[in-house]
Design a protein around this motif. Sequence first.
Motif, short mmCIF file in Angstrom:
data_model
loop_
_atom_site.label_atom_id
_atom_site.label_comp_id
_atom_site.label_asym_id
_atom_site.label_seq_id
_atom_site.Cartn_x
_atom_site.Cartn_y
_atom_site.Cartn_z
N ASP A 123 0.82 -1.22 0.00
CA ASP A 123 0.00 0.00 0.00
C ASP A 123 0.86 1.28 0.00
OD1 ASP A 123 -2.44 1.17 -0.17
OD2 ASP A 123 -2.80 1.27 1.99
N LEU A 124 1.84 1.30 -0.86
CA LEU A 124 2.79 2.43 -0.91
C LEU A 124 2.13 3.64 -1.60
CD1 LEU A 124 5.81 3.00 -0.21
CD2 LEU A 124 6.29 2.62 -2.62
N LYS A 125 2.27 4.78 -0.92
CA LYS A 125 1.72 6.03 -1.48
C LYS A 125 2.80 7.09 -1.50
CE LYS A 125 -2.93 5.16 0.11
NZ LYS A 125 -3.80 5.19 1.24
N LEU A 126 2.83 7.85 -2.57
CA LEU A 126 3.72 9.00 -2.60
C LEU A 126 2.96 10.17 -3.22
CD1 LEU A 126 7.47 8.92 -3.21
CD2 LEU A 126 6.12 10.86 -3.91
N TYR A 127 2.61 11.12 -2.37
CA TYR A 127 1.85 12.28 -2.80
C TYR A 127 2.74 13.52 -2.75
CZ TYR A 127 -2.39 9.48 -1.79
OH TYR A 127 -3.36 8.50 -1.75
N TYR A 128 2.69 14.34 -3.78
CA TYR A 128 3.43 15.61 -3.76
C TYR A 128 2.45 16.74 -3.44
CZ TYR A 128 7.08 13.13 -6.36
OH TYR A 128 8.05 12.24 -6.76
N PRO A 129 2.72 17.51 -2.38
CA PRO A 129 1.81 18.62 -2.10
C PRO A 129 2.03 19.78 -3.07
CG PRO A 129 3.57 18.51 -0.46
CD PRO A 129 3.81 17.39 -1.42
N VAL A 130 0.95 20.38 -3.50
CA VAL A 130 1.03 21.59 -4.33
C VAL A 130 0.06 22.61 -3.74
CG1 VAL A 130 1.75 20.55 -6.53
CG2 VAL A 130 -0.67 20.65 -5.97
N ALA A 135 1.19 10.64 -7.13
CA ALA A 135 2.08 9.99 -8.11
C ALA A 135 2.05 8.47 -7.96
CB ALA A 135 3.50 10.51 -7.94
N VAL A 136 2.05 8.00 -6.72
CA VAL A 136 1.90 6.56 -6.43
C VAL A 136 0.77 6.48 -5.41
CG1 VAL A 136 3.02 4.50 -5.52
CG2 VAL A 136 4.36 6.14 -6.85
N ASP A 137 -0.24 5.67 -5.72
CA ASP A 137 -1.47 5.79 -4.94
C ASP A 137 -1.95 4.46 -4.35
OD1 ASP A 137 -3.62 7.06 -3.83
OD2 ASP A 137 -4.80 7.18 -5.68
N GLY A 138 -1.09 3.84 -3.55
CA GLY A 138 -1.51 2.59 -2.91
C GLY A 138 -1.13 1.37 -3.72
N VAL A 139 0.18 1.17 -3.86
CA VAL A 139 0.68 0.07 -4.70
C VAL A 139 1.26 -1.03 -3.81
CG1 VAL A 139 2.51 -0.53 -6.35
CG2 VAL A 139 1.13 1.52 -6.71
N SER A 140 0.93 -2.28 -4.12
CA SER A 140 1.47 -3.42 -3.38
C SER A 140 2.05 -4.43 -4.37
CB SER A 140 0.38 -4.13 -2.58
OG SER A 140 -0.24 -3.21 -1.70
N PHE A 141 3.21 -4.97 -4.06
CA PHE A 141 3.78 -6.04 -4.90
C PHE A 141 4.94 -6.70 -4.15
CE2 PHE A 141 6.05 -2.19 -6.02
CZ PHE A 141 7.37 -2.58 -6.11
N GLU A 142 5.33 -7.85 -4.67
CA GLU A 142 6.48 -8.57 -4.11
C GLU A 142 7.43 -8.92 -5.24
OE1 GLU A 142 5.29 -12.15 -2.17
OE2 GLU A 142 4.53 -11.12 -0.41
N ILE A 143 8.73 -8.97 -4.94
CA ILE A 143 9.70 -9.41 -5.95
C ILE A 143 10.56 -10.50 -5.32
CG2 ILE A 143 11.50 -8.71 -7.57
CD1 ILE A 143 10.51 -5.87 -7.34
N MET A 144 10.70 -11.59 -6.04
CA MET A 144 11.50 -12.69 -5.54
C MET A 144 12.96 -12.47 -5.87
SD MET A 144 8.90 -14.21 -4.47
CE MET A 144 9.34 -15.83 -3.90
N ALA A 153 10.86 5.52 -4.93
CA ALA A 153 10.28 5.40 -3.57
C ALA A 153 10.72 4.09 -2.92
CB ALA A 153 8.76 5.47 -3.65
N VAL A 154 10.86 3.03 -3.71
CA VAL A 154 11.24 1.73 -3.14
C VAL A 154 12.62 1.82 -2.48
CG1 VAL A 154 11.83 -0.67 -3.72
CG2 VAL A 154 9.77 0.36 -4.67
N CYS A 155 13.54 2.62 -3.10
CA CYS A 155 14.86 2.74 -2.46
C CYS A 155 14.95 4.04 -1.67
CB CYS A 155 15.98 2.63 -3.49
SG CYS A 155 15.96 3.91 -4.71
N LYS A 208 10.74 10.25 -0.55
CA LYS A 208 10.15 9.80 0.73
C LYS A 208 8.69 9.44 0.55
CE LYS A 208 10.13 11.17 5.55
NZ LYS A 208 8.94 11.77 6.05
N PRO A 209 8.33 8.18 0.79
CA PRO A 209 6.93 7.79 0.63
C PRO A 209 6.03 8.51 1.64
CG PRO A 209 8.34 5.86 0.78
CD PRO A 209 9.19 7.04 1.16
N THR A 210 4.80 8.76 1.25
CA THR A 210 3.82 9.40 2.13
C THR A 210 3.27 8.37 3.12
OG1 THR A 210 3.24 10.74 0.23
CG2 THR A 210 1.73 10.85 2.10
N ALA A 211 3.08 7.16 2.66
CA ALA A 211 2.56 6.08 3.51
C ALA A 211 2.90 4.74 2.88
CB ALA A 211 1.04 6.23 3.66
N GLY A 212 2.74 3.69 3.67
CA GLY A 212 2.96 2.34 3.13
C GLY A 212 4.18 1.69 3.74
N LYS A 213 4.38 0.43 3.38
CA LYS A 213 5.44 -0.37 3.98
C LYS A 213 6.38 -0.90 2.90
CE LYS A 213 5.70 -4.29 7.15
NZ LYS A 213 4.92 -5.27 7.87
#
Length: 327
Positions: free
Chosen positions: A10-17, A30-39, A60-62, A66-71
């Motif tokens: 559930d990764l989110k990255l919002y830019y305030p304007v 820009a990123v609005d609640g994305v979930s995935f796994e990579i082996m 955002a993954v690295c 800075k992500p707004t929310a998510g793990k």
Amino acid sequence: MENVLVKVEDLKLYYPVAGKRIGTKEYVKAVDGVSFEIMEGEVFGIVGESGCGKSTLGRAVCKLEKPTAGKIVLDGEDISGYNDKQMRSVRKKVQMIFQDPYASLNPRMSVFDIIAEPLVIHKLTKTKEETEARVLDLLRKVGLDDYHANRYPHEFSGGQRQRIGIARALAVEPKLIIADEPVSALDVSIQAQVLNLLNQLKNEFNLTYIFVAHDLSVVEHISDRVGVMYLGNFVEVGDKKSLYANPLHPYTKALLSAVPVPDPTAKKDRVILEGNIPSALNPPTGCKFHTRCPNCMECCKTEAPKRYQVSENHYVYCHLYDDKIKS
Ligand code: SF4
């Protein structure tokens, strides 16, 4: 490919304007609640039109953004709340390769210093001799020669500069490489050479890649699994073979129908999408693709589609795959 190396929830990255009214804020999602796994050992391709959020997701993954929310869990370590200092130890595990190799290389530094810098920062070599041997070895690994070490970035072609960027990324022996449009600035013949090099290095160093690109053919060439992004979300994620042979989402179908085929006589039903990609500042309600979708239904305008699994490793976010709506 057994262990999960990257887990994103559930990764989110919002830019305030600045909002329309003074003192208010609006957000570009820009990123609005994305979930995935990579082996481990996998190449995960992320594809979509420009502005869909794919590069932002990679950064955002690295945590270059800075992500707004998510793990974000990397190699079993939850790095979601890490600050810059804590991220320093993680940087060894994850490296980035950028689109414009020239802009990402310091023009005042020799190639030797560019590649040696991460070795020195992370204290990976103990003596000058060791650093020199390691830099020369890395140069050879990416297909450059020892004498290139004393030259400067402006003396190289685009493909060679990208090789220097790859050598620098490899210096810290990362587990994960995030490649953001790494070949899109290169000529087609050079693109193939760099893609082949990335493939070869992946096998040699047991690397895992997140490969971000807008070109579906390039992503098909290198990826094991592909996620198609639209306005900050995945619309379809699947095993490469399944996704390219049997695209499910109307957006994926449209993108694939636009890919040129080598045989000019081959017939292809082109799906032309109406309109432009809407603004991420004010995305459409319901399914974000509904304003351009040839299959749009009434429910699509108000209800965001859930994730539907259609085969073992193939998922789609579209109401057309909801049994209740189909029946
Ligand atoms: Fe089209 Fe509806 Fe599917 Fe969205 S949910 S892609 S609008 S059919």
